[in-house]
Design an enzyme around this catalytic site. Structure first.
Site, PDB file in Angstrom:
ATOM      1  N   GLU A  41       0.830  -1.204   0.000  1.00 26.74           N
ATOM      2  CA  GLU A  41       0.000   0.000   0.000  1.00 26.74           C
ATOM      3  C   GLU A  41       0.866   1.257   0.000  1.00 26.74           C
ATOM      4  O   GLU A  41       2.070   1.195   0.263  1.00 26.74           O
ATOM      5  CB  GLU A  41      -0.917   0.014   1.221  1.00 26.74           C
ATOM      6  CG  GLU A  41      -0.179   0.078   2.541  1.00 26.74           C
ATOM      7  CD  GLU A  41      -1.082   0.470   3.696  1.00 26.74           C
ATOM      8  OE1 GLU A  41      -1.217   1.674   3.927  1.00 26.74           O
ATOM      9  OE2 GLU A  41      -1.634  -0.426   4.358  1.00 26.74           O
TER      10      GLU A  41
ATOM     11  N   LYS B 127      -6.173  10.449   1.042  1.00 28.02           N
ATOM     12  CA  LYS B 127      -6.242   9.057   1.489  1.00 28.02           C
ATOM     13  C   LYS B 127      -7.460   8.421   0.833  1.00 28.02           C
ATOM     14  O   LYS B 127      -8.597   8.808   1.112  1.00 28.02           O
ATOM     15  CB  LYS B 127      -6.335   9.000   3.011  1.00 28.02           C
ATOM     16  CG  LYS B 127      -6.271   7.600   3.595  1.00 28.02           C
ATOM     17  CD  LYS B 127      -6.352   7.667   5.116  1.00 28.02           C
ATOM     18  CE  LYS B 127      -6.415   6.272   5.711  1.00 28.02           C
ATOM     19  NZ  LYS B 127      -6.622   6.326   7.175  1.00 28.02           N
TER      20      LYS B 127
ATOM     21  N   VAL C  47      -5.731  -0.299   2.658  1.00 32.41           N
ATOM     22  CA  VAL C  47      -5.848  -1.740   2.435  1.00 32.41           C
ATOM     23  C   VAL C  47      -6.918  -2.007   1.379  1.00 32.41           C
ATOM     24  O   VAL C  47      -6.724  -2.788   0.444  1.00 32.41           O
ATOM     25  CB  VAL C  47      -6.180  -2.470   3.754  1.00 32.41           C
ATOM     26  CG1 VAL C  47      -6.580  -3.921   3.491  1.00 32.41           C
ATOM     27  CG2 VAL C  47      -4.979  -2.415   4.703  1.00 32.41           C
TER      28      VAL C  47
ATOM     29  N   ASP D  68     -18.596   3.371  13.113  1.00 33.16           N
ATOM     30  CA  ASP D  68     -17.294   3.557  12.467  1.00 33.16           C
ATOM     31  C   ASP D  68     -16.651   2.196  12.243  1.00 33.16           C
ATOM     32  O   ASP D  68     -16.021   1.626  13.143  1.00 33.16           O
ATOM     33  CB  ASP D  68     -16.400   4.455  13.328  1.00 33.16           C
ATOM     34  CG  ASP D  68     -15.160   4.934  12.579  1.00 33.16           C
ATOM     35  OD1 ASP D  68     -14.910   4.436  11.463  1.00 33.16           O
ATOM     36  OD2 ASP D  68     -14.451   5.805  13.113  1.00 33.16           O
TER      37      ASP D  68
ATOM     38  N   SER E 165     -14.284   0.060   9.347  1.00 29.84           N
ATOM     39  CA  SER E 165     -13.422   0.245   8.188  1.00 29.84           C
ATOM     40  C   SER E 165     -13.948  -0.485   6.953  1.00 29.84           C
ATOM     41  O   SER E 165     -14.446  -1.615   7.036  1.00 29.84           O
ATOM     42  CB  SER E 165     -12.015  -0.260   8.507  1.00 29.84           C
ATOM     43  OG  SER E 165     -11.205  -0.269   7.343  1.00 29.84           O
ATOM     44  N   ALA E 166     -13.783   0.151   5.812  1.00 28.86           N
ATOM     45  CA  ALA E 166     -14.134  -0.476   4.535  1.00 28.86           C
ATOM     46  C   ALA E 166     -13.244  -1.677   4.232  1.00 28.86           C
ATOM     47  O   ALA E 166     -13.580  -2.498   3.376  1.00 28.86           O
ATOM     48  CB  ALA E 166     -14.023   0.550   3.404  1.00 28.86           C
TER      49      ALA E 166
ATOM     50  N   LYS F  54      -5.325  -3.044  13.547  1.00 28.48           N
ATOM     51  CA  LYS F  54      -4.619  -2.012  14.307  1.00 28.48           C
ATOM     52  C   LYS F  54      -5.101  -2.012  15.761  1.00 28.48           C
ATOM     53  O   LYS F  54      -6.295  -2.135  16.031  1.00 28.48           O
ATOM     54  CB  LYS F  54      -4.827  -0.646  13.658  1.00 28.48           C
ATOM     55  CG  LYS F  54      -4.193  -0.545  12.272  1.00 28.48           C
ATOM     56  CD  LYS F  54      -4.359   0.829  11.676  1.00 28.48           C
ATOM     57  CE  LYS F  54      -3.630   0.943  10.345  1.00 28.48           C
ATOM     58  NZ  LYS F  54      -4.303   0.235   9.250  1.00 28.48           N
TER      59      LYS F  54
END
Length: 305
Positions: free
Chosen positions: A26, A88, A108, A140, A142-143, A161
């Site tokens: 990435e 981003k 990612v 919230d 993450s995709a 993370k």
């Protein structure tokens, strides 16, 4: 078709066409992960580790509206210098960035998308995104988790993370049918720490067995990816108590400052690095190196068939 926006580096294209091992990387870690010139030095070092372990590196990014599968040294330098000024980019951003001819640092999610377009099946990163703490009220999530459910790329990481809710992240992955593999461990690594207290779906101890599992998943026609969680090397691991105290403080500060959405993760990682005196950044770099090595060895095994 979006493929009209895709540029594959000639070395990468030749390797893919010949069935040789390629590992995607990435670019958010270059633009948003650390300051210049350390970001460029780290990116080039990761590429070299992949080469040393028998594979071709393909750093993924968006430059001038072009989806890039494999960057030149000059392009990596450009990304490192421009840093946080680069957008981003997640899945939702690709179309507008391409249409406007703008730059984008791949997460990612977008690295998986572009790697899959280019025929690259294995990807090394630091840690994936996941379900954030308090997501039951903020939503919230993450995709990255949705992408793992639908794009057939193996992602080698050091777990989700540590700033996230790891238990809820695992529950979400289970719901989406994404296998979570522990490389040489029965326990989910917690990014900076080797232990999280949560189990993985399966333990696998060799690159050859990882390759065999992913080959079988592809042959079965499963549409999603495979998540390989590789613990940070013992020498660079941080005590869980130390890192959790820093994370708790960083999360409290982010709420006080009204930080949310895609700005949350960069803020938290940077603040945790400050609170740990830079130790977390050093650990972050070493775990990426370790993941690159395992991904390259797995790609080499995958291509032997």
């Amino acid at each position: 078709m979006i493929n009209q926006y895709l540029d594959i580096n000639p070395e990468v294209a030749a390797a893919v066409a010949a069935g040789k091992p390629v590992v995607a990387l990435e670019s958010t870690i270059i633009s948003h992960g650390m300051p210049y010139p350390q970001n460029v030095e780290t990116a080039l070092a990761v590429e070299q580790i992949i080469r040393d372990n028998g594979a071709v590196p393909a750093t993924i990014a968006i430059i001038g509206g072009r989806l890039k599968a494999g960057l030149t040294r000059e392009e990596i330098e450009y990304f490192g210098k421009k840093g946080r000024a680069i957008h981003k980019a997640s899945r939702r951003d690709l179309a507008v960035l391409c249409a406007r001819g703008e730059d984008g640092a791949t997460t990612v999610t977008t690295t998986m998308i572009i790697a899959h377009m280019a025929g690259i099946q294995i990807f090394a990163t630091g840690g994936i995104g996941g379900v954030h703490r308090g997501a039951e009220t903020t939503m919230d999530i993450s995709a990255d988790l949705e992408e793992l459910a639908q794009t057939p790329v193996m992602v080698v990481c050091a777990g989700a993370k540590a700033i996230l809710d790891l238990g809820l992240t695992l529950e979400y992955l289970e719901t989406k049918g994404v296998p979570v593999i522990g490389y040489g461990t029965d326990e989910l690594p917690a990014f900076y720490s080797r232990s999280s207290g949560f189990g993985v779906d399966y333990r696998i101890d060799t690159p050859e067995e990882l390759a065999a599992a992913f080959r079988a998943q592809n042959a079965l026609g499963m549409k999603g990816g495979m998540l390989v969680t590789n613990p940070i090397p013992e020498a660079y691991a941080m005590p869980a108590d130390t890192i959790n105290a820093a994370i708790d403080r960083a999360i409290a500060e982010s709420k006080e400052q009204g930080i949310h959405g895609k700005e949350t993760t960069p803020f938290l990682l940077a603040r945790v690095a400050e609170l740990t005196g830079g130790n977390s950044l050093a650990s972050n770099i070493q775990l990426v190196f370790n993941n690159a090595k395992v991904a390259a060895q797995t790609a080499a095994a995958f291509c032997k068939k």
